[in-house]
Design a protein around this motif. Structure first.
Motif, PDB file in Angstrom:
ATOM      1  N   ASP A 202     -20.301 -19.275 -16.331  1.00 21.69           N
ATOM      2  CA  ASP A 202     -20.096 -20.539 -17.039  1.00 21.69           C
ATOM      3  C   ASP A 202     -18.603 -20.771 -17.211  1.00 21.69           C
ATOM      4  OD1 ASP A 202     -20.182 -22.781 -18.556  1.00 21.69           O
ATOM      5  OD2 ASP A 202     -21.278 -21.907 -20.244  1.00 21.69           O
ATOM      6  N   LEU A 203     -18.089 -21.793 -16.569  1.00 22.12           N
ATOM      7  CA  LEU A 203     -16.650 -22.088 -16.612  1.00 22.12           C
ATOM      8  C   LEU A 203     -16.256 -22.901 -17.830  1.00 22.12           C
ATOM      9  CD1 LEU A 203     -16.038 -22.948 -12.849  1.00 22.12           C
ATOM     10  CD2 LEU A 203     -15.715 -20.770 -14.019  1.00 22.12           C
ATOM     11  N   PRO A 208     -15.080 -35.756 -20.292  1.00 19.73           N
ATOM     12  CA  PRO A 208     -15.863 -36.965 -20.009  1.00 19.73           C
ATOM     13  C   PRO A 208     -16.128 -37.119 -18.513  1.00 19.73           C
ATOM     14  CG  PRO A 208     -14.092 -37.444 -21.553  1.00 19.73           C
ATOM     15  CD  PRO A 208     -13.856 -36.055 -21.067  1.00 19.73           C
ATOM     16  N   GLY A 209     -17.392 -37.353 -18.161  1.00 22.50           N
ATOM     17  CA  GLY A 209     -17.754 -37.578 -16.768  1.00 22.50           C
ATOM     18  C   GLY A 209     -18.277 -36.361 -16.043  1.00 22.50           C
ATOM     19  N   ILE A 210     -18.136 -35.178 -16.609  1.00 27.24           N
ATOM     20  CA  ILE A 210     -18.609 -33.965 -15.941  1.00 27.24           C
ATOM     21  C   ILE A 210     -20.075 -33.724 -16.303  1.00 27.24           C
ATOM     22  CG2 ILE A 210     -18.397 -31.457 -15.799  1.00 27.24           C
ATOM     23  CD1 ILE A 210     -15.451 -31.699 -16.069  1.00 27.24           C
ATOM     24  N   ARG A 211     -20.866 -33.473 -15.271  1.00 30.33           N
ATOM     25  CA  ARG A 211     -22.288 -33.177 -15.461  1.00 30.33           C
ATOM     26  C   ARG A 211     -22.538 -31.717 -15.089  1.00 30.33           C
ATOM     27  NH1 ARG A 211     -21.627 -37.604 -12.557  1.00 30.33           N
ATOM     28  NH2 ARG A 211     -22.405 -36.637 -10.621  1.00 30.33           N
ATOM     29  N   VAL A 212     -23.141 -30.977 -16.023  1.00 30.13           N
ATOM     30  CA  VAL A 212     -23.349 -29.542 -15.833  1.00 30.13           C
ATOM     31  C   VAL A 212     -24.845 -29.271 -15.686  1.00 30.13           C
ATOM     32  CG1 VAL A 212     -22.949 -27.225 -16.746  1.00 30.13           C
ATOM     33  CG2 VAL A 212     -21.325 -29.077 -17.258  1.00 30.13           C
ATOM     34  N   THR A 213     -25.185 -28.486 -14.677  1.00 30.14           N
ATOM     35  CA  THR A 213     -26.572 -28.067 -14.457  1.00 30.14           C
ATOM     36  C   THR A 213     -26.621 -26.541 -14.437  1.00 30.14           C
ATOM     37  OG1 THR A 213     -27.020 -30.037 -13.113  1.00 30.14           O
ATOM     38  CG2 THR A 213     -28.556 -28.179 -12.908  1.00 30.14           C
ATOM     39  N   ARG A 214     -27.557 -25.996 -15.180  1.00 36.65           N
ATOM     40  CA  ARG A 214     -27.748 -24.534 -15.169  1.00 36.65           C
ATOM     41  C   ARG A 214     -29.109 -24.233 -14.547  1.00 36.65           C
ATOM     42  NH1 ARG A 214     -26.942 -20.253 -20.208  1.00 36.65           N
ATOM     43  NH2 ARG A 214     -27.242 -18.350 -18.947  1.00 36.65           N
ATOM     44  N   TYR A 215     -29.080 -23.473 -13.476  1.00 36.74           N
ATOM     45  CA  TYR A 215     -30.308 -23.168 -12.755  1.00 36.74           C
ATOM     46  C   TYR A 215     -31.055 -22.026 -13.445  1.00 36.74           C
ATOM     47  CZ  TYR A 215     -28.365 -26.011  -9.015  1.00 36.74           C
ATOM     48  OH  TYR A 215     -27.841 -27.053  -8.288  1.00 36.74           O
ATOM     49  N   ALA A 216     -32.348 -22.229 -13.582  1.00 38.04           N
ATOM     50  CA  ALA A 216     -33.172 -21.188 -14.190  1.00 38.04           C
ATOM     51  C   ALA A 216     -33.557 -20.114 -13.181  1.00 38.04           C
ATOM     52  CB  ALA A 216     -34.436 -21.803 -14.802  1.00 38.04           C
ATOM     53  N   GLY A 219     -30.076 -16.709  -8.368  1.00 39.96           N
ATOM     54  CA  GLY A 219     -29.309 -17.094  -7.190  1.00 39.96           C
ATOM     55  C   GLY A 219     -27.877 -16.626  -7.343  1.00 39.96           C
ATOM     56  N   ALA A 220     -27.088 -16.838  -6.280  1.00 35.71           N
ATOM     57  CA  ALA A 220     -25.691 -16.398  -6.320  1.00 35.71           C
ATOM     58  C   ALA A 220     -24.871 -17.217  -7.314  1.00 35.71           C
ATOM     59  CB  ALA A 220     -25.084 -16.491  -4.925  1.00 35.71           C
ATOM     60  N   TYR A 221     -25.244 -18.479  -7.489  1.00 29.69           N
ATOM     61  CA  TYR A 221     -24.497 -19.356  -8.383  1.00 29.69           C
ATOM     62  C   TYR A 221     -25.457 -19.959  -9.402  1.00 29.69           C
ATOM     63  CZ  TYR A 221     -21.220 -18.864  -4.543  1.00 29.69           C
ATOM     64  OH  TYR A 221     -20.403 -18.341  -3.580  1.00 29.69           O
ATOM     65  N   GLU A 222     -25.133 -19.792 -10.658  1.00 33.94           N
ATOM     66  CA  GLU A 222     -26.044 -20.204 -11.731  1.00 33.94           C
ATOM     67  C   GLU A 222     -25.704 -21.581 -12.273  1.00 33.94           C
ATOM     68  OE1 GLU A 222     -27.670 -18.456 -16.050  1.00 33.94           O
ATOM     69  OE2 GLU A 222     -26.278 -17.299 -14.806  1.00 33.94           O
ATOM     70  N   GLN A 260     -16.445 -16.225  -6.389  1.00 30.72           N
ATOM     71  CA  GLN A 260     -17.197 -16.531  -7.606  1.00 30.72           C
ATOM     72  C   GLN A 260     -17.574 -18.006  -7.685  1.00 30.72           C
ATOM     73  OE1 GLN A 260     -18.180 -14.113  -9.946  1.00 30.72           O
ATOM     74  NE2 GLN A 260     -17.459 -12.800  -8.261  1.00 30.72           N
ATOM     75  N   VAL A 261     -16.990 -18.822  -6.801  1.00 31.02           N
ATOM     76  CA  VAL A 261     -17.289 -20.251  -6.823  1.00 31.02           C
ATOM     77  C   VAL A 261     -17.562 -20.729  -5.398  1.00 31.02           C
ATOM     78  CG1 VAL A 261     -15.887 -20.683  -8.890  1.00 31.02           C
ATOM     79  CG2 VAL A 261     -14.868 -20.931  -6.608  1.00 31.02           C
ATOM     80  N   ARG A 262     -18.290 -21.831  -5.323  1.00 29.54           N
ATOM     81  CA  ARG A 262     -18.519 -22.492  -4.046  1.00 29.54           C
ATOM     82  C   ARG A 262     -18.187 -23.971  -4.217  1.00 29.54           C
ATOM     83  NH1 ARG A 262     -24.453 -22.841  -2.023  1.00 29.54           N
ATOM     84  NH2 ARG A 262     -24.314 -25.020  -2.687  1.00 29.54           N
ATOM     85  N   ILE A 263     -17.491 -24.516  -3.255  1.00 29.80           N
ATOM     86  CA  ILE A 263     -17.028 -25.897  -3.351  1.00 29.80           C
ATOM     87  C   ILE A 263     -17.753 -26.742  -2.319  1.00 29.80           C
ATOM     88  CG2 ILE A 263     -15.024 -27.417  -3.301  1.00 29.80           C
ATOM     89  CD1 ILE A 263     -14.861 -25.310  -5.455  1.00 29.80           C
TER      90      ILE A 263
END
Length: 267
Positions: A202-203, A208-216, A219-222, A260-263
């Motif tokens: 979790d970064l 404002p404008g950022i949408r965050v999704t957390r996968y249940a 996987g490699a990226y949560e 640690q990140v994917r773009i």
């Protein structure tokens, strides 16, 4: 000195741009070559104009020297011609004061007063050079030769002052260029490539404008972050602006590219 001016212009321009956007200049590492390359396109036209002025001065200098000697007050019989000659000499020697005064009047009456920050050092430099030229003309008319620039402490001081004013002018021009480029970028920054950022951790990117999704699901990226746009890429880092960037909330996120990140880039 030209390389120094180009480097200083590039550095000052980038500093003004990053200040406008809202992050430290150190985060955008373009290096010396980047400063020099960024300067060429912006400062090319002023350099060409300066060279044309220098060539024009060299062409008319002999005629000016002849005119200056021909209009010496003691050689003139007419009182009004003598008055014009004396006035011209006085104005030339006082150019260091007259030229800035004219520039101040123009910028505050016919142009945006904000341009005075550039006109002030430029007019001072021009005034100092014209006053020095007036001294050269007076010395030439009196003795037939000008002063020795490289041996006289006074002329060395004038040269140093002119160089300092030139760097001041370059700095102010760079600030105007940097702020202008930043303003243009902000007007269209949402047209820049969109960034979707996937992260293992979790970064805490909240703006404002950022949408965050957390996968249940595992996987490699949560975490997934959307609503970001690329400003620049520098030294393995991404400088990102959120959709809701404003002058009141100038968020800029610096993300290091690693495993640690994917773009994902999108339009």
């Amino acid at each position: 000195m030209l390389v120094g001016l180009l480097f200083y212009f590039g550095w000052s321009r980038q500093a003004a741009l990053t200040e406008y956007i809202g992050f430290p200049q150190a985060e955008w590492d373009t290096g010396t070559s980047g400063f020099l390359l960024d300067s060429v396109s912006a400062i090319f036209f002023p350099i060409v104009v300066g060279l044309l002025v220098l060539i024009g001065w060299r062409l008319v200098d002999p005629a000016v020297r002849r005119w200056y000697r021909a209009t010496e007050p003691e050689r003139l019989t007419s009182s009004w011609k003598r008055g014009i000659g004396l006035s011209t000499r006085a104005l030339l020697l006082l150019s260091w004061l007259v030229v800035p005064a004219i520039a101040w009047l123009i910028t505050h009456s016919a142009v945006d007063p904000g341009w005075w920050q550039l006109a002030e050092p430029a007019s001072l430099a021009a005034g100092v050079l014209l006053a020095a030229y007036g001294v050269v003309l007076a010395r030439h008319a009196e003795t037939g030769s000008g002063p020795t620039w490289w041996s006289s402490p006074t002329w060395l001081l004038i040269t140093g002052l002119t160089v300092a004013l030139l760097f001041w002018t370059v700095h102010e021009f760079a600030v105007i260029e940097g702020h202008g480029e930043a303003a243009q970028f902000i007007q269209r920054f949402k047209d820049q490539p969109g960034i979707t950022l996937y992260s293992h951790d979790d970064l805490r990117m909240v703006a404002p404008g950022i949408r965050v999704t957390r996968y249940a699901s595992p996987g490699a990226y949560e975490f997934r972050y959307q609503g970001l746009h690329l400003f620049a890429r520098s030294g393995g880092r991404l400088l990102l602006l959120p959709d809701g960037w404003t002058f009141d909330q100038p968020y800029v996120f610096v993300i290091r590219e690693d495993d640690q990140v994917r773009i994902e880039y999108s339009r």
